[in-house]
Design a protein around this motif. Structure first.
Motif, PDB file in Angstrom:
ATOM      1  N   GLY A 189      -5.858 -10.476  -5.943  1.00 44.18           N
ATOM      2  CA  GLY A 189      -5.279 -10.950  -7.186  1.00 44.18           C
ATOM      3  C   GLY A 189      -4.937  -9.887  -8.199  1.00 44.18           C
ATOM      4  N   GLY A 190      -5.228  -8.621  -7.921  1.00 48.92           N
ATOM      5  CA  GLY A 190      -4.963  -7.551  -8.880  1.00 48.92           C
ATOM      6  C   GLY A 190      -4.413  -6.312  -8.189  1.00 48.92           C
ATOM      7  N   SER A 191      -4.604  -5.166  -8.811  1.00 44.06           N
ATOM      8  CA  SER A 191      -4.093  -3.909  -8.265  1.00 44.06           C
ATOM      9  C   SER A 191      -5.157  -2.827  -8.394  1.00 44.06           C
ATOM     10  N   VAL A 192      -5.049  -1.834  -7.490  1.00 43.18           N
ATOM     11  CA  VAL A 192      -5.975  -0.700  -7.474  1.00 43.18           C
ATOM     12  C   VAL A 192      -5.174   0.578  -7.314  1.00 43.18           C
ATOM     13  N   ASN A 193      -5.523   1.598  -8.071  1.00 42.08           N
ATOM     14  CA  ASN A 193      -4.910   2.917  -7.956  1.00 42.08           C
ATOM     15  C   ASN A 193      -6.029   3.949  -7.966  1.00 42.08           C
ATOM     16  N   VAL A 194      -6.065   4.789  -6.931  1.00 40.68           N
ATOM     17  CA  VAL A 194      -7.134   5.781  -6.786  1.00 40.68           C
ATOM     18  C   VAL A 194      -6.521   7.168  -6.637  1.00 40.68           C
ATOM     19  N   THR A 195      -7.030   8.120  -7.387  1.00 45.87           N
ATOM     20  CA  THR A 195      -6.737   9.535  -7.181  1.00 45.87           C
ATOM     21  C   THR A 195      -8.056  10.233  -6.877  1.00 45.87           C
ATOM     22  N   GLY A 196      -7.984  11.416  -6.311  1.00 40.78           N
ATOM     23  CA  GLY A 196      -9.230  12.103  -6.000  1.00 40.78           C
ATOM     24  C   GLY A 196      -9.000  13.409  -5.285  1.00 40.78           C
ATOM     25  N   SER A 197     -10.099  14.001  -4.841  1.00 41.97           N
ATOM     26  CA  SER A 197     -10.032  15.292  -4.161  1.00 41.97           C
ATOM     27  C   SER A 197     -11.223  15.435  -3.223  1.00 41.97           C
ATOM     28  N   LEU A 255       0.840  -1.202   0.000  1.00 39.07           N
ATOM     29  CA  LEU A 255       0.000   0.000   0.000  1.00 39.07           C
ATOM     30  C   LEU A 255       0.871   1.246   0.000  1.00 39.07           C
ATOM     31  N   LEU A 256       0.478   2.228  -0.814  1.00 32.88           N
ATOM     32  CA  LEU A 256       1.161   3.515  -0.859  1.00 32.88           C
ATOM     33  C   LEU A 256       0.116   4.608  -0.945  1.00 32.88           C
ATOM     34  N   LEU A 257       0.180   5.551  -0.009  1.00 36.75           N
ATOM     35  CA  LEU A 257      -0.750   6.674   0.018  1.00 36.75           C
ATOM     36  C   LEU A 257       0.040   7.973   0.091  1.00 36.75           C
ATOM     37  N   LYS A 258      -0.256   8.876  -0.843  1.00 37.29           N
ATOM     38  CA  LYS A 258       0.288  10.229  -0.817  1.00 37.29           C
ATOM     39  C   LYS A 258      -0.885  11.194  -0.946  1.00 37.29           C
ATOM     40  N   ALA A 259      -1.007  12.096   0.030  1.00 37.87           N
ATOM     41  CA  ALA A 259      -2.122  13.042   0.029  1.00 37.87           C
ATOM     42  C   ALA A 259      -1.678  14.349   0.659  1.00 37.87           C
ATOM     43  N   ASN A 260      -2.411  15.408   0.368  1.00 32.77           N
ATOM     44  CA  ASN A 260      -2.122  16.708   0.959  1.00 32.77           C
ATOM     45  C   ASN A 260      -3.415  17.467   1.162  1.00 32.77           C
ATOM     46  N   ASN A 261      -3.347  18.465   2.029  1.00 33.23           N
ATOM     47  CA  ASN A 261      -4.507  19.315   2.317  1.00 33.23           C
ATOM     48  C   ASN A 261      -4.055  20.765   2.360  1.00 33.23           C
ATOM     49  N   ARG A 262      -4.856  21.626   1.730  1.00 35.68           N
ATOM     50  CA  ARG A 262      -4.579  23.055   1.730  1.00 35.68           C
ATOM     51  C   ARG A 262      -5.830  23.790   2.183  1.00 35.68           C
ATOM     52  N   GLN A 263      -5.986  23.885   3.513  1.00 33.98           N
ATOM     53  CA  GLN A 263      -7.099  24.601   4.137  1.00 33.98           C
ATOM     54  C   GLN A 263      -8.457  24.181   3.566  1.00 33.98           C
ATOM     55  N   THR A 300      -6.190  16.672  -1.601  1.00 39.67           N
ATOM     56  CA  THR A 300      -5.932  15.934  -2.842  1.00 39.67           C
ATOM     57  C   THR A 300      -5.307  14.587  -2.511  1.00 39.67           C
ATOM     58  N   ILE A 301      -5.868  13.535  -3.080  1.00 40.62           N
ATOM     59  CA  ILE A 301      -5.255  12.207  -3.005  1.00 40.62           C
ATOM     60  C   ILE A 301      -4.394  12.063  -4.255  1.00 40.62           C
ATOM     61  N   GLU A 302      -3.086  12.257  -4.084  1.00 39.45           N
ATOM     62  CA  GLU A 302      -2.192  12.159  -5.236  1.00 39.45           C
ATOM     63  C   GLU A 302      -2.138  10.726  -5.759  1.00 39.45           C
ATOM     64  N   THR A 303      -2.052   9.784  -4.839  1.00 45.33           N
ATOM     65  CA  THR A 303      -2.094   8.368  -5.233  1.00 45.33           C
ATOM     66  C   THR A 303      -2.465   7.537  -4.016  1.00 45.33           C
ATOM     67  N   LEU A 304      -3.286   6.528  -4.253  1.00 46.16           N
ATOM     68  CA  LEU A 304      -3.614   5.509  -3.264  1.00 46.16           C
ATOM     69  C   LEU A 304      -3.611   4.192  -4.023  1.00 46.16           C
ATOM     70  N   GLN A 305      -2.562   3.430  -3.865  1.00 47.36           N
ATOM     71  CA  GLN A 305      -2.404   2.235  -4.674  1.00 47.36           C
ATOM     72  C   GLN A 305      -2.001   1.051  -3.804  1.00 47.36           C
ATOM     73  N   GLY A 306      -2.343  -0.147  -4.306  1.00 45.45           N
ATOM     74  CA  GLY A 306      -1.999  -1.369  -3.607  1.00 45.45           C
ATOM     75  C   GLY A 306      -2.440  -2.578  -4.405  1.00 45.45           C
ATOM     76  N   ASN A 307      -1.968  -3.730  -3.989  1.00 43.84           N
ATOM     77  CA  ASN A 307      -2.317  -4.994  -4.628  1.00 43.84           C
ATOM     78  C   ASN A 307      -3.301  -5.738  -3.736  1.00 43.84           C
ATOM     79  N   LEU A 308      -4.420  -6.161  -4.302  1.00 40.24           N
ATOM     80  CA  LEU A 308      -5.427  -6.855  -3.519  1.00 40.24           C
ATOM     81  C   LEU A 308      -6.264  -7.757  -4.407  1.00 40.24           C
TER      82      LEU A 308
END
Length: 620
Positions: free
Chosen positions: A384-392, A362-370, A374-382
């Motif tokens: 049998g496959g992989s998932v990558n999520v970005t968002g705000s 699992l790797l999560l990179k996120a930031n907040n500005r007041q 922003t979810i820059e990346t949320l990725q992992g293997n689960l």
């Protein structure tokens, strides 16, 4: 021996007599003004001692006071108050009528960090020059400040900290001991309970306080930390742990900031390593990095009730009432706290368990500005496959706006349905690319509070419990004896690749386009999947290419004919509607009509053809 005992008795009598004389001759109230002035000169705070001061001889010569308060300049309320205070003093200086205090013991105190206890300058007070300018202080310059007391003890006390207008933190049962080790170092032990939002954190810690550059800088090397967290939204057994190694807490006052590193902490059976930096300006800035080999969130948080599997009997069009959870906390997720700070978050976990789903790498990179996170990346293997999520997340408006853009690759669809408590009627490797957003209501309910669209591809798709090829073969053979199907069939329909375009809203998946093909059949269509009721209504067009036997012309006709098939009902008990007989009659009628028209064209000059045409027009 007799002489020794006699001498010892004489010494004891002299000491007792001296102590008695001292207590009778020296009035501790004579030192009241001295203590008040000493505190004001050192700190600027106003010390107030009510009632008479009195001596306490055993086991340490001490001065006892009644109610005491300590108030910041211009503050409306005292910062510290207590029913009594004990000052342990040295004996010899008292002989010359001097007071030297070694230890201060405060019992049953109340410390209030609220706006009314903050110091305020007088309205006509002159503005002091900026102390940060032309300052010769550097990080390597020792401070002239030193700890003059041997020990400070705070027992059974309370701290009230008002972080914001509607946010008050209570720290109860404070037992705090600060013992001077050197002029600029002190050993610190502390125990307390922190109460907030119906949760309680109890902890104890030991360490060494570095006062070398106080008050500009403060360091604390923590050697031991134990804690337990209990209360609302936390499992009954709570969350407990300790620091598995020493860590450092550093505070800097010039640009108020705290740094904690490296914090190795156990959380029940899990362990994390974290580093935290907090800049405590007008708009706080937090940087948090967490690394872990294994983290089980199911042991740390209560799972929210799954509403996606609600039966159709519970689905109503009436407005939902506003309710609170059993513990009194709102069930709605509140994102307004994001407006108060900036932050950067980094999480790396080799293995993470959440809702019984194991996520690797699992790797999560996120930031907040007041309030704009922003979810820059949320990725992992689960699964049998992989998932990558970005968002705000935009929490600046009255209703938060949330957008998530997931990308799934080769996720085992049947295992995912099992995790979501859905029937495993469909299997395959799921590939998905979509965009989902929430209207800010019912955020915890996926079927109620979210909508979006997705492009889906399922490799090696299998629909269990229904063989579409068998259905059409059997229906056609019953309608026309010139064609037959196979002798043996599997109990599922298999398509090597199934492509779906869908729109999701209010718990319904609207399939606008579906297409798939295999060596034996092709499928296309559209329909609706209802997640709350776990049902569907799909209208498909099927062409069965293989498995036929019989007359070649009938087989050729069936191979080139799209046969309508409706699949509907509950997922675990699907129904179907198929009318091959009517389709075959239409095909025979169409072919017969074409043959007759062809014969009429050849014999259009003959009277018999004219009579046949009139009869044909009457029936058609």
């Amino acid at each position: 021996m007799k002489r020794f005992l006699t001498a010892l008795a004489i010494i004891l009598v002299v000491v007792i007599a001296g102590m008695t004389a001292l207590i009778l001759l020296v009035n501790p109230n004579d030192f009241r003004g001295y203590m008040v002035k000493k505190v004001e000169d050192k700190t600027g705070y106003q010390l107030n001692l009510e009632g008479d001061l009195r001596w306490h001889v055993w086991p340490q010569l001490s001065i006892l006071s009644g109610k005491m308060t300590l108030t910041a300049p211009g503050a409306a309320k005292p910062l510290v108050s207590a029913e009594n205070m004990r000052l342990d003093v040295e004996l010899m200086p008292l002989l010359s009528h001097q007071l030297v205090v070694n230890n201060v013991v405060l019992k049953g105190g109340v410390i209030q960090l609220i706006p009314d206890t903050q110091g305020r300058a007088a309205q006509n007070a002159p503005i002091a020059p900026d102390s940060t300018q032309n300052s010769s202080y550097t990080a390597n310059t020792p401070s002239s400040w030193s700890l003059e007391l041997d020990k400070i003890v705070i027992a059974d006390s309370l701290l009230v900290w008002q972080h914001s207008e509607n946010d008050i933190i209570n720290v109860r049962d404070i037992n705090f001991t600060l013992t001077r080790a050197e002029a600029r170092q002190a050993d610190l032990t502390a125990k307390a309970r922190i109460s907030r939002n119906q949760r309680e954190l109890s902890f104890s810690l030991n360490g060494v306080l570095d006062l070398s550059h106080f008050p500009q800088e403060l360091g604390f090397d923590v050697s031991q930390l134990d804690y337990q967290l209990q209360g609302a939204s936390i499992p009954a057994e709570g969350i407990a742990g300790k620091s598995s190694s020493a860590f450092n807490i550093a505070y800097q006052s010039s640009t108020p900031s705290i740094k904690i590193s490296p914090l190795c902490l156990t959380l029940n059976d899990s362990q994390i390593t974290a580093e935290l930096f907090a800049s405590l300006g007008q708009i706080p800035q937090y940087n948090l990095a967490i690394n872990t080999d294994s983290l089980n969130l199911d042991q740390l948080f209560l799972s929210a009730p799954a509403d996606m599997t609600a039966s159709s009997e519970n689905v109503k069009d009436t407005p939902a009432p506003v309710i609170s959870s059993a513990n009194g906390l709102s069930k709605q997720t509140d994102f307004t706290f994001l407006r108060d700070f900036n932050a950067n978050l980094f999480v790396a976990a080799k293995q993470l368990v959440f809702h019984n789903i194991t996520v690797d790498d699992l790797l999560l990179k996120a930031n907040n500005r007041q309030g704009k996170a922003t979810i820059e990346t949320l990725q992992g293997n689960l699964i049998g496959g992989s998932v990558n999520v970005t968002g705000s997340v935009d929490a600046t408006a009255s209703v938060p706006e949330i957008t998530l853009n997931p990308v799934m690759k080769n996720v085992a669809l049947d295992e995912m349905l099992k995790t979501l408590n859905y029937p495993q009627s469909l299997a395959g490797q799921l590939n998905l690319r979509g965009s989902f957003n929430s209207d800010g209501k019912d955020l915890d309910s996926f079927v109620k509070g979210w909508q979006g669209n997705a492009h889906i591809s399922i490799e090696n798709a299998r629909l269990y419990g229904l063989n579409i090829q068998q259905l059409i073969h059997q229906a056609a053979s019953r309608s026309n004896q010139d064609v037959q199907g196979q002798e043996r069939y599997e109990r599922y329909t298999e398509v090597p690749q199934l492509v779906v375009d869908a729109q999701f809203r209010q718990g319904e998946v609207h399939v606008s386009q579906l297409h798939g093909e295999s060596a034996s059949l092709t499928v296309a269509g559209s329909g609706v999947l209802n997640l709350p009721t776990e049902s569907c209504d799909m209208n498909l067009n099927i062409r069965v290419i293989q498995g036929w036997s019989g007359k070649a012309d009938v087989i050729a006709m069936l191979q080139n004919t799209s046969i309508p098939l409706r699949i509907y009902g509950a997922w675990n008990k699907l129904n179907y509607q198929l009318n091959v007989e009517q389709l075959l009659r239409e095909q025979v009628k169409e072919q017969a009509g074409k043959a007759i028209e062809k014969w009429i064209d050849k014999n259009k000059d003959k009277q018999k053809s004219k009579d046949v045409k009139k009869l044909l027009d009457k029936f058609l």
